[in-house]
Design an enzyme around this catalytic site. Structure first.
Site, mmCIF file in Angstrom:
data_model
loop_
_atom_site.group_PDB
_atom_site.id
_atom_site.type_symbol
_atom_site.label_atom_id
_atom_site.label_comp_id
_atom_site.label_asym_id
_atom_site.label_seq_id
_atom_site.Cartn_x
_atom_site.Cartn_y
_atom_site.Cartn_z
ATOM 1 C CG ASP A 166 -2.144 0.897 1.035
ATOM 2 O OD1 ASP A 166 -2.867 1.134 2.011
ATOM 3 O OD2 ASP A 166 -2.332 1.387 -0.100
ATOM 4 C CG ASP B 50 -6.752 -13.227 3.863
ATOM 5 O OD1 ASP B 50 -6.207 -12.662 2.884
ATOM 6 O OD2 ASP B 50 -6.406 -14.337 4.288
HETATM 7 O O1 LIG Z 1 -3.308 0.512 8.515
HETATM 8 C C1 LIG Z 1 -3.494 -0.286 7.610
HETATM 9 N N1 LIG Z 1 -4.173 0.020 6.486
HETATM 10 O O2 LIG Z 1 -4.704 1.331 6.384
HETATM 11 C C2 LIG Z 1 -6.093 1.274 5.986
HETATM 12 C C3 LIG Z 1 -6.888 1.435 7.248
HETATM 13 O O3 LIG Z 1 -6.726 2.767 7.666
HETATM 14 C C4 LIG Z 1 -2.951 -1.643 7.658
HETATM 15 O O4 LIG Z 1 -3.297 -2.599 6.799
HETATM 16 C C5 LIG Z 1 -2.609 -3.751 7.172
HETATM 17 C C6 LIG Z 1 -2.654 -5.023 6.595
HETATM 18 C C7 LIG Z 1 -1.878 -5.994 7.197
HETATM 19 N N2 LIG Z 1 -1.108 -5.758 8.285
HETATM 20 C C8 LIG Z 1 -1.048 -4.515 8.837
HETATM 21 C C9 LIG Z 1 -1.801 -3.480 8.299
HETATM 22 C C10 LIG Z 1 -2.020 -2.111 8.610
HETATM 23 N N3 LIG Z 1 -1.542 -1.298 9.614
HETATM 24 C C11 LIG Z 1 -0.221 -1.140 10.023
HETATM 25 C C12 LIG Z 1 0.847 -1.895 9.558
HETATM 26 C C13 LIG Z 1 2.143 -1.632 10.032
HETATM 27 C C14 LIG Z 1 2.376 -0.643 11.001
HETATM 28 C C15 LIG Z 1 3.766 -0.422 11.504
HETATM 29 C C16 LIG Z 1 3.982 0.110 12.862
HETATM 30 C C17 LIG Z 1 4.243 0.985 11.623
HETATM 31 C C18 LIG Z 1 1.313 0.141 11.462
HETATM 32 C C19 LIG Z 1 0.028 -0.128 10.960
HETATM 33 F F1 LIG Z 1 -1.027 0.614 11.379
#
Ligand SMILES: O=C(NOCCO)c1oc2ccncc2c1Nc1ccc(C2CC2)cc1F
Ligand SMILES: [Mg+2]
Length: 325
Positions: free
Chosen positions: A130, A157
């Protein structure tokens, strides 16, 4: 130990979008300021617990180019992810404050994103999934870090990329439902860089005249964008996806950007994954090389502070005007 919901006090809302809301919070036991993202999911508790378990891998995600992680927990039907508070915000918000981002800053952003992607691949064998301006965060120290990458398979998923809005940074192969991997992140990086270089989402591509006007009226790119800027036709999301799959990719002109930058973008935005540059090729590209040696990011730090100062000035100005009346 793990963070608990009751230990966090909300300070202010930082942003919303795509099923997630982010709050600036204070962790009472340590007095630490954090950002807490809450993602609302209608899934069974067992699925929530699996997501929390998978997100705990983030404790092992330590890199100068990845936003820090403090902990995760389920509460009130939401998944909460507590991370480092980045006081410069995300690049989409920065882009709203300035006309466009100068090439030398985009060079530093490119170094950070490529190094962040390399770290995720080498040490965690994952792609980001993303990449876009709102998932690249900056702070007053000039640090540039990635967030919101696909570390939990179950969360991927469960959200099934229903966030249609983010599709517009997706590569042609991903939009067509073909197999995709790290090369898709490279496309998203290229598209994000063009958007930040021009100051607007680059599909459909602005005409050469549009771009010349954009640079003529404001060579330094510091004025906020006038309303109805470029008055270009905004395509509906499906028209947009068709355009990305069927039309030529966007590119930059050498009138306003260096040949190395233009070539870097062309290599990222090849529609065919076999022609598109991979991570290692880009780590040897002259555009990356030009910025990789610069160790400190003091230029980024002063640029961020200058933008936030304008912001602070406007807040004071508005407050003054309100008090003066
Ligand atoms: O926020 C996400 N999508 O944004 C759309 C919703 O607002 C998101 O989508 C995922 C899919 C799979 N695993 C994780 C995430 C994850 N969040 C995430 C991942 C990594 C971190 C790292 C600490 C920096 C922080 C996060 F908030
Ligand atoms: Mg995000």
């Amino acid at each position: 130990g793990e963070l608990k919901h009751d230990d966090l006090v909300n300070i202010c809302e930082l942003g919303q979008g795509n099923g997630g809301i982010v709050w600036k919070v204070r962790h009472k036991p340590t007095d630490k300021i954090m950002a807490r993202k809450s993602i609302y999911l209608e899934v069974k508790p067992a699925v929530k617990n699996q997501i929390v378990r998978e997100l705990k891998v983030l404790h092992q995600c330590n890199s100068p180019y990845i936003v820090g992680f403090y902990g995760t927990f389920a509460a009130e039907g939401q998944i909460n992810i507590c991370m480092e508070y980045m006081d410069g915000g995300s690049l989409d918000l920065i882009l709203k404050k300035v006309m466009r981002i100068p090439e030398h800053i985009l060079g530093k952003i490119t170094v950070a994103v490529l190094r962040g992607l390399s770290y995720l691949r080498e040490r965690h064998r994952i792609m980001h999934r993303d990449i876009k301006p709102s998932n690249i965060l900056v702070n007053h120290q000039g640090e540039i870090k990635l967030c919101d990458f696909g570390v939990s398979a179950q969360l991927i998923d469960s959200t099934l990329q229903t966030f249609i809005g983010t599709r517009s940074y997706m590569s042609p192969e991903r939009l067509e439902g073909a197999n995709y991997g790290i090369m898709s992140d490279i496309w998203s990086l290229g598209l994000s860089l063009v958007e930040m270089a021009l100051g607007r989402y680059p599909i459909p591509p602005p005409s050469t005249k549009d771009i010349d006007d954009l640079f003529k009226q404001d060579p330094n790119g510091n004025q906020p964008r006038p309303e109805g800027f470029g008055c270009y036709k905004v395509l509906a999301i499906f028209e947009l996806m068709e355009w990305i799959v069927n039309e030529a990719p966007p590119s930059l002109s050498q009138t306003h950007f260096s040949p190395e930058f233009c070539d870097f973008i062309d290599r990222c935005l090849k529609k065919s994954t076999t022609e598109r540059a991979d991570l290692n090729t880009l780590l040897h590209h002259p555009f990356y090389k030009r910025y990789e040696s610069e160790s400190d990011n003091q230029d980024v730090a002063s640029w961020i502070r200058q933008i936030c100062k304008i912001d602070q000035y406007q807040i004071n100005e508005n407050n003054y005007r309100r008090c003066a009346t």
